[in-house]
Scaffold this motif. Sequence first.
Motif, PDB file in Angstrom:
ATOM      1  N   ASP A 425       0.826  -1.205   0.000  1.00 12.65           N
ATOM      2  CA  ASP A 425       0.000   0.000   0.000  1.00 12.65           C
ATOM      3  C   ASP A 425       0.855   1.247   0.000  1.00 12.65           C
ATOM      4  O   ASP A 425       0.537   2.250  -0.652  1.00 12.65           O
ATOM      5  CB  ASP A 425      -0.918   0.003   1.226  1.00 12.65           C
ATOM      6  CG  ASP A 425      -1.982  -1.077   1.146  1.00 12.65           C
ATOM      7  OD1 ASP A 425      -2.206  -1.597   0.026  1.00 12.65           O
ATOM      8  OD2 ASP A 425      -2.570  -1.405   2.187  1.00 12.65           O
ATOM      9  N   GLY A 426       1.951   1.225   0.718  1.00  8.64           N
ATOM     10  CA  GLY A 426       2.836   2.379   0.756  1.00  8.64           C
ATOM     11  C   GLY A 426       3.431   2.676  -0.610  1.00  8.64           C
ATOM     12  O   GLY A 426       3.488   3.836  -1.034  1.00  8.64           O
ATOM     13  N   GLU A 427       3.864   1.623  -1.296  1.00  9.89           N
ATOM     14  CA  GLU A 427       4.427   1.823  -2.631  1.00  9.89           C
ATOM     15  C   GLU A 427       3.344   2.301  -3.609  1.00  9.89           C
ATOM     16  O   GLU A 427       3.608   3.112  -4.509  1.00  9.89           O
ATOM     17  CB  GLU A 427       5.048   0.522  -3.134  1.00  9.89           C
ATOM     18  CG  GLU A 427       5.764   0.682  -4.467  1.00  9.89           C
ATOM     19  CD  GLU A 427       6.443  -0.608  -4.923  1.00  9.89           C
ATOM     20  OE1 GLU A 427       6.975  -0.603  -6.052  1.00  9.89           O
ATOM     21  OE2 GLU A 427       6.429  -1.594  -4.153  1.00  9.89           O
ATOM     22  N   ALA A 428       2.096   1.834  -3.423  1.00  8.62           N
ATOM     23  CA  ALA A 428       0.998   2.274  -4.290  1.00  8.62           C
ATOM     24  C   ALA A 428       0.748   3.769  -4.138  1.00  8.62           C
ATOM     25  O   ALA A 428       0.491   4.474  -5.119  1.00  8.62           O
ATOM     26  CB  ALA A 428      -0.267   1.482  -3.960  1.00  8.62           C
ATOM     27  N   LYS A 429       0.832   4.266  -2.889  1.00  5.44           N
ATOM     28  CA  LYS A 429       0.655   5.705  -2.666  1.00  5.44           C
ATOM     29  C   LYS A 429       1.765   6.499  -3.343  1.00  5.44           C
ATOM     30  O   LYS A 429       1.537   7.564  -3.924  1.00  5.44           O
ATOM     31  CB  LYS A 429       0.615   5.999  -1.174  1.00  5.44           C
ATOM     32  CG  LYS A 429      -0.613   5.444  -0.468  1.00  5.44           C
ATOM     33  CD  LYS A 429      -0.601   5.783   1.015  1.00  5.44           C
ATOM     34  CE  LYS A 429      -1.847   5.244   1.704  1.00  5.44           C
ATOM     35  NZ  LYS A 429      -1.831   5.543   3.164  1.00  5.44           N
ATOM     36  N   ILE A 430       2.995   5.960  -3.256  1.00  8.68           N
ATOM     37  CA  ILE A 430       4.121   6.636  -3.902  1.00  8.68           C
ATOM     38  C   ILE A 430       3.917   6.669  -5.416  1.00  8.68           C
ATOM     39  O   ILE A 430       4.159   7.686  -6.077  1.00  8.68           O
ATOM     40  CB  ILE A 430       5.441   5.925  -3.546  1.00  8.68           C
ATOM     41  CG1 ILE A 430       5.722   6.062  -2.050  1.00  8.68           C
ATOM     42  CG2 ILE A 430       6.602   6.491  -4.368  1.00  8.68           C
ATOM     43  CD1 ILE A 430       6.940   5.293  -1.584  1.00  8.68           C
TER      44      ILE A 430
END
Length: 576
Positions: A425-430
Amino acid sequence: MNIFNQSLKLLSSIAIASLTLIAAFNLNAAEQMSLSQLESAGTSQSQLPNAALESGTFSKQGRSGTLLPGEMSAAELLPSSEVGLPPPYGANLFAGGYESERLDGLNDDYTIAPGDKVSIWLWGAINQSEVVTVDNQGNLFITNVGPVYVADVKASQLNSYVSNKIKEVYKKSVEIYVNLLTATPVSVYISGSVIRPGQYAGIASDSILYYLKRAGGIDSERGSYRSIKVLRNNKVIQNIDLYDFILTGYLPKFNFKDNDVILVERQKATVVVSGSVRAPFRFEFLENQATGSQLAKFALPLAKVSHVGVVGDRADGPFSVYLPYNEFKSFELKDGDRLIFNDDIRAQVIDIQIDGSYLGPSYFAVNKNTRLHDLLAHIQIDKNLADYQSIYIQRKSVAKKQKEMIDQSLERLERSVFTAPASSDGEAKIRAEEGKMILEFTERARKIVPLGKVIIADQGQVANIRLEQGDVIHIPAKTDLIHIGGEVLMPQALVYNAEATIDDYIAWAGGYSERANYEQIMVIHPNGMIDLDAYGTLKPGDQILVLPKVDTKFLQSVKDITQIIYQIAIAANVAT
């Protein structure tokens, strides 16, 4: 299992939708035909697709404007072969709302009819005023005078006509004034190929266009614009060809009477015209055939037309022919033919523009085989002012190619960002934040207009290249300035200093900005050549361009963005 079934249904729907889109795209591609294919058709007997003879797209006009609930549009009602045809010549006659701006009918040519009201004044030896109505026998009954027959008398002649009749009774010392007050409405039937046939009320002097507009206009698919009849007591009293009105403004004037019938006959032979003409419409013939010269009077081909393609059907089957325009003038056209007027003779002369430091004219018309040196021999310059050893050309075809390459690079960049997988999820936000930044960058980058520079001079040698239509030969002016732009605090022009370095000029321009990339400095020479060596030798007229830095902490596509920035800087001499 339910989740699996729902996913399977979703994938099936997407696949069906994709196949539909692909089918639609293939259909559109199949319907298109290039001009070169039409030219190669020659006199072959194979029938060309309809789309080959249509220039652009034509909006299909409905038969009654606004559709009623449940009513089908014209495109749905017509056979598939009729859909997409241009409107008939003259269809815009009924586009306005002039039927609501009618006159009162009291014009000079109006003829008196039963029911009209006439005002009569007498003064002098006798004073008398009255308003008299024309009776069913066409008479005005005037007090102390008796009946006066006025039927079919023109409104412009009414005063003198009635005055003469009254003076037969009052021979002297009486002044007379007669005026038509109101005109009696008439009822006219409209039949044939119109949108809303029926019975309509109007004034006897109203034009036939007024009545046709009241009936919704002529049916563009069935009705004739060239054969309109007015019947009275089952006899034709007027034949009207609206092409005469469109071309010359001629419209016969006559007065309608009660129970007159306007009959719009069936459409006669028609042909479809497109291409290099001022009137790309569907034209109607008075007979079953017409010559090319007769059609040209309506279609108004442009002066550049050299050939005409004709596609149609004859007794022996479908045919297509490609004729020189002079031969087309005597060619016999038939119902259903499709024509495209084409300028198929390549120009033997091209236009070249001169820009920069020069003397004399700025435009030259030269033979298409002319080379640069041949033209330069006819361009006057002042050697003290012109940097004639740094000539370059701005070419439209090169600018177009540069734009295509930049757009392709931008599309690849967008695909690489929006299709990159995210493992958390963190990489998706980035990735989402990176996508916003990429969209902003690509939006700005697409607005860049390449210059289309062709470098032809180096170290005093100028290449003798063949010129193209629209070339701009740029002769730079000699200058003592160095231009500094891009990522510096104060972009400006500075006086050339033979002992100064690039770092000196950047320092004099306020130094680097926060976004500057110290390792990406371009030097653009007056001849258009670009030097990527930041420590190269500077010359008067050079431009120093400091490119921006791409932040590697947030963006994954640094390499792609850097490449695009280089492309833009080279193509447009700007930093994005």
